[in-house]
Scaffold this active site. Structure first.
Site, PDB file in Angstrom:
ATOM      1  CG  PHE A  95      -1.986   1.282   1.349  1.00 61.50           C
ATOM      2  CD1 PHE A  95      -2.718   1.298   0.279  1.00 61.50           C
ATOM      3  CD2 PHE A  95      -1.934   1.963   2.393  1.00 61.50           C
ATOM      4  CE1 PHE A  95      -3.750   2.432   0.144  1.00 61.50           C
ATOM      5  CE2 PHE A  95      -2.684   3.111   2.309  1.00 61.50           C
ATOM      6  CZ  PHE A  95      -3.768   3.302   1.301  1.00 61.50           C
ATOM      7  CG  ASP A 166       4.332  -1.284   6.607  1.00 57.95           C
ATOM      8  OD1 ASP A 166       3.456  -1.639   7.345  1.00 57.95           O
ATOM      9  OD2 ASP A 166       3.908  -0.706   5.600  1.00 57.95           O
ATOM     10  CG  HIS A 169      -1.028  -6.036   5.587  1.00 60.89           C
ATOM     11  ND1 HIS A 169      -0.775  -6.371   4.131  1.00 60.89           N
ATOM     12  CD2 HIS A 169      -1.595  -4.820   5.551  1.00 60.89           C
ATOM     13  CE1 HIS A 169      -1.142  -5.360   3.513  1.00 60.89           C
ATOM     14  NE2 HIS A 169      -1.428  -4.457   4.403  1.00 60.89           N
ATOM     15  CD  GLN A 192      -7.944   0.585   6.840  1.00 62.00           C
ATOM     16  OE1 GLN A 192      -7.208  -0.426   6.976  1.00 62.00           O
ATOM     17  NE2 GLN A 192      -8.961   0.903   5.901  1.00 62.00           N
ATOM     18  CE  LYS A 195      -4.178  -2.436   7.102  1.00 66.83           C
ATOM     19  NZ  LYS A 195      -4.970  -1.388   6.564  1.00 66.83           N
ATOM     20  NE  ARG A 224       3.081  18.168  26.745  1.00 69.78           N
ATOM     21  CZ  ARG A 224       2.166  18.254  25.803  1.00 69.78           C
ATOM     22  NH1 ARG A 224       1.980  17.135  24.907  1.00 69.78           N
ATOM     23  NH2 ARG A 224       1.395  19.509  25.769  1.00 69.78           N
ATOM     24  CE1 TYR A 231       0.466  24.209  27.098  1.00 72.41           C
ATOM     25  CE2 TYR A 231       0.136  24.908  29.393  1.00 72.41           C
ATOM     26  CZ  TYR A 231      -0.266  24.456  27.975  1.00 72.41           C
ATOM     27  OH  TYR A 231      -1.588  24.544  27.967  1.00 72.41           O
ATOM     28  NE  ARG A 241      -2.305  13.286  23.469  1.00 74.03           N
ATOM     29  CZ  ARG A 241      -1.869  14.525  23.201  1.00 74.03           C
ATOM     30  NH1 ARG A 241      -0.416  14.634  23.380  1.00 74.03           N
ATOM     31  NH2 ARG A 241      -2.719  15.178  23.283  1.00 74.03           N
TER      32      ARG A 241
HETATM   33  C1  PLP Z   1       1.331  -2.053   4.067  1.00 79.50           C
HETATM   34  C2  PLP Z   1       0.609  -0.949   5.125  1.00 79.50           C
HETATM   35  N1  PLP Z   1       1.362  -0.005   5.377  1.00 79.50           N
HETATM   36  C3  PLP Z   1       0.832   1.028   6.158  1.00 79.50           C
HETATM   37  C4  PLP Z   1      -0.578   1.353   5.882  1.00 79.50           C
HETATM   38  C5  PLP Z   1      -1.107   2.648   6.606  1.00 79.50           C
HETATM   39  O1  PLP Z   1      -2.082   2.346   7.621  1.00 79.50           O
HETATM   40  P1  PLP Z   1      -3.111   3.300   8.052  1.00 79.50           P
HETATM   41  O2  PLP Z   1      -4.030   3.159   7.011  1.00 79.50           O
HETATM   42  O3  PLP Z   1      -3.506   2.882   9.398  1.00 79.50           O
HETATM   43  O4  PLP Z   1      -2.414   4.707   7.951  1.00 79.50           O
HETATM   44  C6  PLP Z   1      -1.450   0.428   5.534  1.00 79.50           C
HETATM   45  C7  PLP Z   1      -2.819   0.441   5.353  1.00 79.50           C
HETATM   46  O5  PLP Z   1      -3.639   0.899   5.400  1.00 79.50           O
HETATM   47  C8  PLP Z   1      -0.956  -0.783   4.856  1.00 79.50           C
HETATM   48  O6  PLP Z   1      -1.693  -1.728   3.943  1.00 79.50           O
END
Ligand code: PLP
Length: 394
Positions: A95, A166, A169, A192, A195, A224, A231, A241
């Site tokens: 992605f 990364d 998935h 997301q 997922k 921080r 502050y 967050r």
């Molecule tokens: C391989 C990969 N990396 C990063 C992300 C980014 O995640 P998000 O959509 O939570 O920003 C996604 C998916 O949406 C992804 O499929």
């Protein structure tokens, strides 16, 4: 001869597949608790509770929740010092967030081809892509299948590079018994909507390095320090967050996590065994070092010669008509997207990624939550199309 559904016949399956996301009274109760606590933001203790549970489940020393899996990748890159003028090795079959995160730091993604049977970055091709500017390697455990972390970590050590996984998935996937996201310097997950663990949006970072955990915490919280005044800002940071609402949902989702992981794997093994017998549909390679595979996607490789020359798109249309939702995935490798063209990226030859875009078929993770007996609907649909191949409209 049975009439194919695409030509007006009765579909193999009309019953709906499992919905995603799944929820019940547990989510409702947890969200209500956050509502009534009056503490809706990222400092609600439920966020710490979720970090603890997810971190422990993934055997990580530190676990930090974040707004989403794109910003969490960017944060990971920033805290290891990646910025303008640097290069980061990434795969082109993923992605766009993977490579966007690199660009958002001011660095340049360098695309290295993938393996033909896993679609993960081909570690044997990384060395040729290194330059004095290379700062990090960012493997993607695509579809939840772990990349070859033995080879990647060895290379990184040899060339003094950081490894940011990364793992967007790969919730619950393991490599030699170790959960993904904990083998490199930092691992980043997405929460997301699509997922395997979700709060609609969200991200999470794992690390076993104390110094990196501290930097991540600081970056997530406007620079921080945990001991500093509100502050007082020691370094450049942002606000990443996760809210109390999201943590509430995620805590409830975690209660189903292991059962769902097991179910997806059981069903995927069943489908893979079927594909072994079918000419023209190849399963992906499930490395013996991978004990757990989250199966965010179930993928198979289509070869038209096994289906009398029928194009993949027509096969997919016929399969969908039989009641099996599926897709052809990414139409092109990432470097063909305008924000990732040269000179915004550097591109090594990627014939395997090009081919992957032409041959793969994706099935989404939630279908693998069906009862194991229901996998036979997928099998039946493939068999029906094969037996009536001449009748598929072209
Ligand atoms: C391989 C990969 N990396 C990063 C992300 C980014 O995640 P998000 O959509 O939570 O920003 C996604 C998916 O949406 C992804 O499929």
């Amino acid at each position: 001869m049975t009439k194919l559904a695409i030509s007006g016949g009765v579909p193999v399956r009309t019953k709906p597949w499992p919905r995603w996301p799944q929820w019940d009274g547990r989510e409702r109760q947890r969200v209500l608790e956050v509502l009534e606590s009056g503490e809706w933001g990222g400092f609600n203790p439920v966020v710490r509770e979720f970090e603890q549970i997810f971190g422990k489940r993934h055997q990580a020393k530190h676990c930090l929740a974040a707004t989403n899996g794109t910003l969490s990748l960017e944060a990971a890159l920033r805290v290891v010092g990646v910025g303008h003028g640097d290069e980061v090795i990434v795969p082109p079959y993923t992605f766009i967030a993977t490579a966007n995160a690199v660009r958002l730091t001011g660095a340049t993604p360098v695309f290295v081809d993938i393996e033909p049977d896993t679609y993960n970055i081909d570690a044997t091709k990384i060395e040729a892509a290194l330059s004095p500017k290379t700062k990090a390697i960012m493997p993607v455990h695509f579809a939840g299948l772990p990349a070859d972390m033995d080879a990647i970590m060895a290379l990184a050590q040899q060339h003094n590079l950081f490894v940011i996984e990364d793992a967007a998935h790969a919730h619950g996937s393991t490599w030699r018994g170790r959960p993904m996201g904990t083998l490199g310097h930092i691992g980043s997950f997405s929460l997301q909507a699509s997922k395997n663990l979700t709060a609609g949006e969200g991200g999470i970072l794992l690390t076993n390095h104390d110094d990196l955990a501290q930097k991540l915490w600081s970056y997530i919280n406007q620079g921080r320090s945990p001991e500093g005044a509100w502050y007082e800002h020691e370094s450049l940071g942002s606000n990443l967050r996760l809210t109390g609402w999201q943590a509430a949902i995620l805590l409830a989702q975690m209660e189903r996590f292991d059962e769902q992981l097991a179910r997806r794997q059981q069903n995927a093994r069943h489908l893979n065994a079927f594909l072994e017998e079918i000419d023209g549909l190849e399963p992906m390679r499930w490395d013996t070092r991978v004990e757990n595979h989250s199966h965010h996607l179930f993928m198979m490789r289509y070869d038209a010669t096994g289906f009398q020359g029928l194009a993949r798109e027509q096969f997919v249309a016929a399969l969908r008509a039989e009641g099996v939702p599926c897709s052809t995935g990414y139409a092109q490798p990432l470097y063909k997207q305008p924000p990732l063209n040269e000179p915004y990226s550097r591109i090594m030859p990627c014939p395997v990624a090009e081919k992957a875009c032409q041959e793969v078929i994706w099935i989404g993770q939630s279908m693998l939550l069906a009862d194991p007996s229901e996998m036979d609907d997928i099998v039946q649909a493939v068999v029906k199309i094969r037996e009536n191949i001449q009748a598929v409209p072209v």
